[in-house]
Motif scaffolding. Sequence first.
Motif, short mmCIF file in Angstrom:
data_model
loop_
_atom_site.label_atom_id
_atom_site.label_comp_id
_atom_site.label_asym_id
_atom_site.label_seq_id
_atom_site.Cartn_x
_atom_site.Cartn_y
_atom_site.Cartn_z
N SER A 107 -32.25 -23.39 -12.97
CA SER A 107 -32.94 -23.40 -13.64
C SER A 107 -33.76 -24.92 -13.59
O SER A 107 -34.25 -25.96 -14.99
CB SER A 107 -32.51 -23.18 -15.65
N ALA B 278 -32.14 -27.98 -15.84
CA ALA B 278 -31.93 -27.16 -17.74
C ALA B 278 -30.21 -26.83 -17.76
O ALA B 278 -29.76 -26.46 -18.95
CB ALA B 278 -32.86 -25.57 -18.16
N SER B 279 -30.12 -26.59 -16.45
CA SER B 279 -28.60 -26.20 -16.70
C SER B 279 -27.65 -26.91 -16.95
O SER B 279 -26.33 -27.15 -17.81
CB SER B 279 -28.20 -24.79 -15.70
N GLY C 254 -30.58 -21.70 -19.28
CA GLY C 254 -31.66 -22.59 -19.21
C GLY C 254 -32.38 -21.30 -19.00
O GLY C 254 -33.04 -21.38 -19.41
N SER D 78 -33.68 -17.05 -14.42
CA SER D 78 -34.17 -15.82 -15.72
C SER D 78 -33.76 -14.94 -16.14
O SER D 78 -33.08 -14.08 -17.05
CB SER D 78 -35.56 -15.55 -15.83
N GLN E 210 -30.17 -16.19 -19.92
CA GLN E 210 -31.03 -17.59 -20.68
C GLN E 210 -30.47 -18.37 -22.58
O GLN E 210 -30.69 -18.84 -23.27
CB GLN E 210 -32.64 -17.11 -21.56
N ASP F 114 -29.29 -20.90 -24.99
CA ASP F 114 -29.51 -21.98 -24.66
C ASP F 114 -28.29 -23.01 -25.16
O ASP F 114 -26.79 -22.81 -25.32
CB ASP F 114 -30.16 -22.38 -26.33
N GLN G 134 -34.33 -20.64 -16.72
CA GLN G 134 -36.07 -20.78 -16.08
C GLN G 134 -36.09 -21.01 -14.11
O GLN G 134 -35.34 -20.83 -13.13
CB GLN G 134 -35.83 -22.52 -15.96
N GLY G 135 -36.99 -19.96 -13.96
CA GLY G 135 -37.50 -19.53 -12.58
C GLY G 135 -36.76 -18.27 -12.86
O GLY G 135 -36.54 -17.65 -13.43
#
Length: 348
Positions: free
Chosen positions: A63, A66-67, A24, A31, A35, A37, A26-27
């Motif tokens: 994240s 997102a994770s 993910g 991050s 990262q 995907d 994010q943050g």
Amino acid sequence: MEQRLLGRSGLRVPALGFGAGTFGGQGPLFSAWGQTDVQGARRLIDICLEAGVNLFDTADVYSAGASEEILGAALEGRRHAALISTKVTLRTGDGPNDAGWSRHHLTEATHAALRRLKTDHIDILQLHAFDAHTPVEQMLRTLDELVRAGKVRAIGASNFAGWQLMKALAAADRLGTERFVANQTYYSLIGRDYEWELMPLGLDQGVGALVWSPLGWGRLTGKIRRGAPLPAGSRLHETAGFAPPVGEERLYRVVDALLQVAEESGRTVPQVAINWLLQRPTVASVLIGARDEAQLRQNLGAVGWNLTPAQVATLDAASAVTPPYPHYPYWNGQFTELAPPAVPLALG
């Protein structure tokens, strides 16, 4: 891959699990971790499953969800081959009930995790932190209902103090509800506080440890050396403020010992640090992270062999600290004849 029992649950988990905190990106914290995907996650999961690593750990706050989403997408079509562990409790939104372990939040957070993970059940659901504002009885009954509904298979705790974990276990026994079988905990050669109280508790109560950050927040990768500056690519530049503190001299003493043992054994520093953990009491699985294939394959090399007793003794001596009262009398042998035989009195 060696399979180990998770506490007294009857569930077997691999000696190494995969931590999906790198998914993910994010943050500011996550991050720096990585990262990865969906495409990258699929490749890392391919490698894990080929090696027998079928436990994948995440959390709803990694994240911002997102994770979990990436892990769920990467496991599509092979969910049956995996064990999923996730965590809830920490704040996920601005609402007054977007944190904690109230019936409302636990239920909503679990359903949200199921949706993100694209699954109908979570194999191990853990509470990410202790909630002092909600009765443990309410929390336990809610988790018990989730287990009985088939949405959760086993439950655990993370970042609990010894008295907090024991309070929950005692209440579960009193109520006849599901009890914690897992304790996801920070444990490394430079972070041995787990041994003072939580390890004896785990031995006594049948709670298995799922170890996070086995390389001490990136300090035990082999890149940090005595007398050398922090490497430019180290994630500690971004995450040092989140990491538990460790004295500089102790860190270098441990690193020196790791370098010595790595040279003797023909292994890398991370492999030695992880293998040391795998020989500790109560450890069911050590969660390894990786931002790329090379890092993952290196960490997978921590299994299939064992440090010698002399090498373990070298690492024990370099990383030893005197625990605070009331723990130290047990560690220096003053109360040896009074201690339960299952509890190690001198782990280094």
